[in-house]
Design a protein around this motif. Structure first.
Motif, PDB file in Angstrom:
ATOM      1  N   LEU A   1       0.827  -1.210   0.000  1.00 29.45           N
ATOM      2  CA  LEU A   1       0.000   0.000   0.000  1.00 29.45           C
ATOM      3  C   LEU A   1       0.863   1.262   0.000  1.00 29.45           C
ATOM      4  O   LEU A   1       0.540   2.244  -0.676  1.00 29.45           O
ATOM      5  CB  LEU A   1      -0.969  -0.014   1.180  1.00 29.45           C
ATOM      6  N   ALA A   2       1.950   1.246   0.748  1.00 28.11           N
ATOM      7  CA  ALA A   2       2.860   2.405   0.768  1.00 28.11           C
ATOM      8  C   ALA A   2       3.482   2.621  -0.610  1.00 28.11           C
ATOM      9  O   ALA A   2       3.699   3.767  -1.026  1.00 28.11           O
ATOM     10  CB  ALA A   2       3.950   2.209   1.823  1.00 28.11           C
ATOM     11  N   TYR A   3       3.746   1.527  -1.327  1.00 26.60           N
ATOM     12  CA  TYR A   3       4.338   1.650  -2.653  1.00 26.60           C
ATOM     13  C   TYR A   3       3.375   2.294  -3.651  1.00 26.60           C
ATOM     14  O   TYR A   3       3.773   3.147  -4.445  1.00 26.60           O
ATOM     15  CB  TYR A   3       4.792   0.279  -3.173  1.00 26.60           C
ATOM     16  N   VAL A   4       2.101   1.897  -3.617  1.00 32.13           N
ATOM     17  CA  VAL A   4       1.150   2.411  -4.611  1.00 32.13           C
ATOM     18  C   VAL A   4       0.572   3.774  -4.237  1.00 32.13           C
ATOM     19  O   VAL A   4       0.141   4.515  -5.124  1.00 32.13           O
ATOM     20  CB  VAL A   4      -0.005   1.422  -4.884  1.00 32.13           C
TER      21      VAL A   4
ATOM     22  N   PRO B   1       1.590   6.823  -3.482  1.00 33.50           N
ATOM     23  CA  PRO B   1       1.978   8.063  -4.189  1.00 33.50           C
ATOM     24  C   PRO B   1       1.462   8.150  -5.626  1.00 33.50           C
ATOM     25  O   PRO B   1       1.427   9.227  -6.203  1.00 33.50           O
ATOM     26  CB  PRO B   1       3.511   8.022  -4.189  1.00 33.50           C
ATOM     27  N   TYR B   2       1.075   7.020  -6.194  1.00 34.38           N
ATOM     28  CA  TYR B   2       0.628   6.989  -7.591  1.00 34.38           C
ATOM     29  C   TYR B   2      -0.888   7.069  -7.739  1.00 34.38           C
ATOM     30  O   TYR B   2      -1.396   7.092  -8.867  1.00 34.38           O
ATOM     31  CB  TYR B   2       1.134   5.718  -8.276  1.00 34.38           C
ATOM     32  N   LEU B   3      -1.592   7.076  -6.617  1.00 35.32           N
ATOM     33  CA  LEU B   3      -3.054   7.052  -6.651  1.00 35.32           C
ATOM     34  C   LEU B   3      -3.653   8.320  -6.069  1.00 35.32           C
ATOM     35  O   LEU B   3      -3.099   8.893  -5.134  1.00 35.32           O
ATOM     36  CB  LEU B   3      -3.571   5.847  -5.855  1.00 35.32           C
ATOM     37  N   LYS B   4      -4.796   8.715  -6.601  1.00 37.39           N
ATOM     38  CA  LYS B   4      -5.554   9.797  -5.984  1.00 37.39           C
ATOM     39  C   LYS B   4      -6.087   9.284  -4.653  1.00 37.39           C
ATOM     40  O   LYS B   4      -6.275   8.070  -4.485  1.00 37.39           O
ATOM     41  CB  LYS B   4      -6.712  10.209  -6.903  1.00 37.39           C
ATOM     42  N   PRO B   5      -6.351  10.179  -3.687  1.00 41.51           N
ATOM     43  CA  PRO B   5      -6.809   9.712  -2.366  1.00 41.51           C
ATOM     44  C   PRO B   5      -8.021   8.778  -2.424  1.00 41.51           C
ATOM     45  O   PRO B   5      -8.048   7.753  -1.734  1.00 41.51           O
ATOM     46  CB  PRO B   5      -7.134  11.008  -1.620  1.00 41.51           C
ATOM     47  N   GLU B   6      -9.017   9.098  -3.257  1.00 43.70           N
ATOM     48  CA  GLU B   6     -10.194   8.237  -3.330  1.00 43.70           C
ATOM     49  C   GLU B   6      -9.866   6.880  -3.949  1.00 43.70           C
ATOM     50  O   GLU B   6     -10.450   5.855  -3.589  1.00 43.70           O
ATOM     51  CB  GLU B   6     -11.356   8.916  -4.081  1.00 43.70           C
ATOM     52  N   ARG B   7      -8.910   6.826  -4.854  1.00 43.88           N
ATOM     53  CA  ARG B   7      -8.496   5.551  -5.454  1.00 43.88           C
ATOM     54  C   ARG B   7      -7.686   4.734  -4.449  1.00 43.88           C
ATOM     55  O   ARG B   7      -7.787   3.511  -4.407  1.00 43.88           O
ATOM     56  CB  ARG B   7      -7.695   5.807  -6.740  1.00 43.88           C
ATOM     57  N   TYR B   8      -6.907   5.419  -3.626  1.00 42.35           N
ATOM     58  CA  TYR B   8      -6.180   4.708  -2.572  1.00 42.35           C
ATOM     59  C   TYR B   8      -7.166   4.061  -1.594  1.00 42.35           C
ATOM     60  O   TYR B   8      -7.002   2.893  -1.223  1.00 42.35           O
ATOM     61  CB  TYR B   8      -5.229   5.651  -1.835  1.00 42.35           C
ATOM     62  N   GLU B   9      -8.195   4.789  -1.200  1.00 46.52           N
ATOM     63  CA  GLU B   9      -9.206   4.235  -0.288  1.00 46.52           C
ATOM     64  C   GLU B   9      -9.919   3.055  -0.947  1.00 46.52           C
ATOM     65  O   GLU B   9     -10.223   2.055  -0.281  1.00 46.52           O
ATOM     66  CB  GLU B   9     -10.199   5.316   0.145  1.00 46.52           C
TER      67      GLU B   9
ATOM     68  N   LEU C   1      -2.014  -4.037  -4.931  1.00 54.59           N
ATOM     69  CA  LEU C   1      -1.220  -3.525  -6.055  1.00 54.59           C
ATOM     70  C   LEU C   1      -2.019  -3.348  -7.350  1.00 54.59           C
ATOM     71  O   LEU C   1      -1.503  -2.800  -8.324  1.00 54.59           O
ATOM     72  CB  LEU C   1      -0.053  -4.482  -6.332  1.00 54.59           C
ATOM     73  N   HIS C   2      -3.285  -3.760  -7.372  1.00 52.58           N
ATOM     74  CA  HIS C   2      -4.021  -3.899  -8.639  1.00 52.58           C
ATOM     75  C   HIS C   2      -4.148  -2.617  -9.451  1.00 52.58           C
ATOM     76  O   HIS C   2      -4.154  -2.657 -10.666  1.00 52.58           O
ATOM     77  CB  HIS C   2      -5.402  -4.529  -8.401  1.00 52.58           C
TER      78      HIS C   2
ATOM     79  N   LYS D   1      -2.958   2.854 -12.624  1.00 55.26           N
ATOM     80  CA  LYS D   1      -4.244   3.469 -12.992  1.00 55.26           C
ATOM     81  C   LYS D   1      -4.086   4.887 -13.554  1.00 55.26           C
ATOM     82  O   LYS D   1      -4.766   5.264 -14.493  1.00 55.26           O
ATOM     83  CB  LYS D   1      -5.155   3.491 -11.759  1.00 55.26           C
ATOM     84  N   TYR D   2      -3.198   5.657 -12.972  1.00 56.13           N
ATOM     85  CA  TYR D   2      -3.042   7.059 -13.389  1.00 56.13           C
ATOM     86  C   TYR D   2      -1.715   7.317 -14.103  1.00 56.13           C
ATOM     87  O   TYR D   2      -1.315   8.469 -14.238  1.00 56.13           O
ATOM     88  CB  TYR D   2      -3.196   7.992 -12.188  1.00 56.13           C
ATOM     89  N   MET D   3      -1.070   6.263 -14.554  1.00 54.71           N
ATOM     90  CA  MET D   3       0.144   6.458 -15.336  1.00 54.71           C
ATOM     91  C   MET D   3      -0.243   7.141 -16.651  1.00 54.71           C
ATOM     92  O   MET D   3      -1.330   6.912 -17.176  1.00 54.71           O
ATOM     93  CB  MET D   3       0.826   5.118 -15.633  1.00 54.71           C
ATOM     94  N   PRO D   4       0.640   7.982 -17.169  1.00 55.07           N
ATOM     95  CA  PRO D   4       0.317   8.654 -18.447  1.00 55.07           C
ATOM     96  C   PRO D   4       0.014   7.638 -19.550  1.00 55.07           C
ATOM     97  O   PRO D   4       0.687   6.610 -19.664  1.00 55.07           O
ATOM     98  CB  PRO D   4       1.592   9.446 -18.758  1.00 55.07           C
ATOM     99  N   THR D   5      -0.976   7.963 -20.338  1.00 54.96           N
ATOM    100  CA  THR D   5      -1.405   7.070 -21.415  1.00 54.96           C
ATOM    101  C   THR D   5      -0.262   6.775 -22.374  1.00 54.96           C
ATOM    102  O   THR D   5      -0.087   5.633 -22.802  1.00 54.96           O
ATOM    103  CB  THR D   5      -2.597   7.698 -22.175  1.00 54.96           C
ATOM    104  N   ASN D   6       0.538   7.776 -22.682  1.00 51.68           N
ATOM    105  CA  ASN D   6       1.645   7.552 -23.628  1.00 51.68           C
ATOM    106  C   ASN D   6       2.694   6.599 -23.048  1.00 51.68           C
ATOM    107  O   ASN D   6       3.306   5.828 -23.786  1.00 51.68           O
ATOM    108  CB  ASN D   6       2.264   8.866 -24.093  1.00 51.68           C
ATOM    109  N   LEU D   7       2.883   6.623 -21.737  1.00 45.88           N
ATOM    110  CA  LEU D   7       3.813   5.690 -21.091  1.00 45.88           C
ATOM    111  C   LEU D   7       3.276   4.259 -21.196  1.00 45.88           C
ATOM    112  O   LEU D   7       4.000   3.329 -21.562  1.00 45.88           O
ATOM    113  CB  LEU D   7       4.020   6.062 -19.619  1.00 45.88           C
ATOM    114  N   MET D   8       1.988   4.083 -20.896  1.00 43.28           N
ATOM    115  CA  MET D   8       1.398   2.748 -20.998  1.00 43.28           C
ATOM    116  C   MET D   8       1.410   2.249 -22.442  1.00 43.28           C
ATOM    117  O   MET D   8       1.673   1.077 -22.701  1.00 43.28           O
ATOM    118  CB  MET D   8      -0.021   2.744 -20.422  1.00 43.28           C
TER     119      MET D   8
END
Length: 186
Positions: A9-12, A14-22, A51-52, A56-63
């Motif tokens: 959870l600590a790893y993911v 920083p990459y998630l919005k607060p509501e997505r983390y919850e 980790l699923h 989720k919020y990675m830039p589309t061009n990166l994915m």
């Protein structure tokens, strides 16, 4: 690499919005409940659920670059909505960045949105936990929750059916793996 719930959870986070983390925390809790109910490894379910949504919020061009460059990712993903990309791309990113080697956990992350033919019990638990976690509120979710009390396969089949019907009603494409998962379960 063996990660605890807290580490994952600590790893993911920083990459998630607060509501997505919850949401992620609720999915992990729901995955543990479902794993206990249906005899699935609870630590694998908890880890995959935590980790699923990593990508989720990675830039589309990166994915998109990941999909184009990694031979393990099906190129047809590029012809479907980018919302589907975060599972398979996220699994590969976690494999590379964290050294995550558990193939069952990686599969559950990969297919948590689309499903697939011949889903493992762990795949089903994470897919269903993401669909029915207590923060979700949309037509049909309560019926899926009720079925999930006793039958993992039927609950997944109904969740897939609801997803397919919803996408068709919005005139959106449906990824083939979702149809294959549905057909396999019925």
């Amino acid at each position: 690499m063996k990660l605890t719930r807290e580490q994952a959870l600590a790893y993911v986070k920083p990459y998630l919005k607060p509501e997505r983390y919850e949401h992620t925390v609720r999915v992990a809790d729901t995955a543990i409940e479902l794993a206990s109910r249906f005899g699935v490894d609870k630590s694998q379910a908890e880890l995959a659920a935590a980790l699923h949504d990593y990508a989720k919020y990675m830039p589309t061009n990166l994915m998109e670059r990941w999909i184009k460059q990694d031979r393990r990712l099906p190129k047809d993903l590029l012809h479907y909505h980018h919302e589907l990309w975060h599972g398979p791309v996220g699994a590969l990113m976690l494999e590379q960045e964290l050294g995550l080697e558990d193939e069952a956990v990686l599969s559950a992350i990969t297919y948590h949105t689309t499903g697939k033919k011949h889903m493992s019990p762990l795949d089903k638990v994470v897919f269903l936990a993401d669909y029915i976690e207590p923060g979700r509120n949309f037509p049909g979710v309560d019926e899926v929750r009720e079925i999930a009390e006793t039958n993992l396969e039927q609950a997944c089949a109904l969740a897939l059916k609801n997803t397919i019907v919803f996408l068709i009603s919005k005139e959106r494409t449906v990824y083939p793996d979702t149809f294959h998962a549905y057909n396999d379960l019925i």
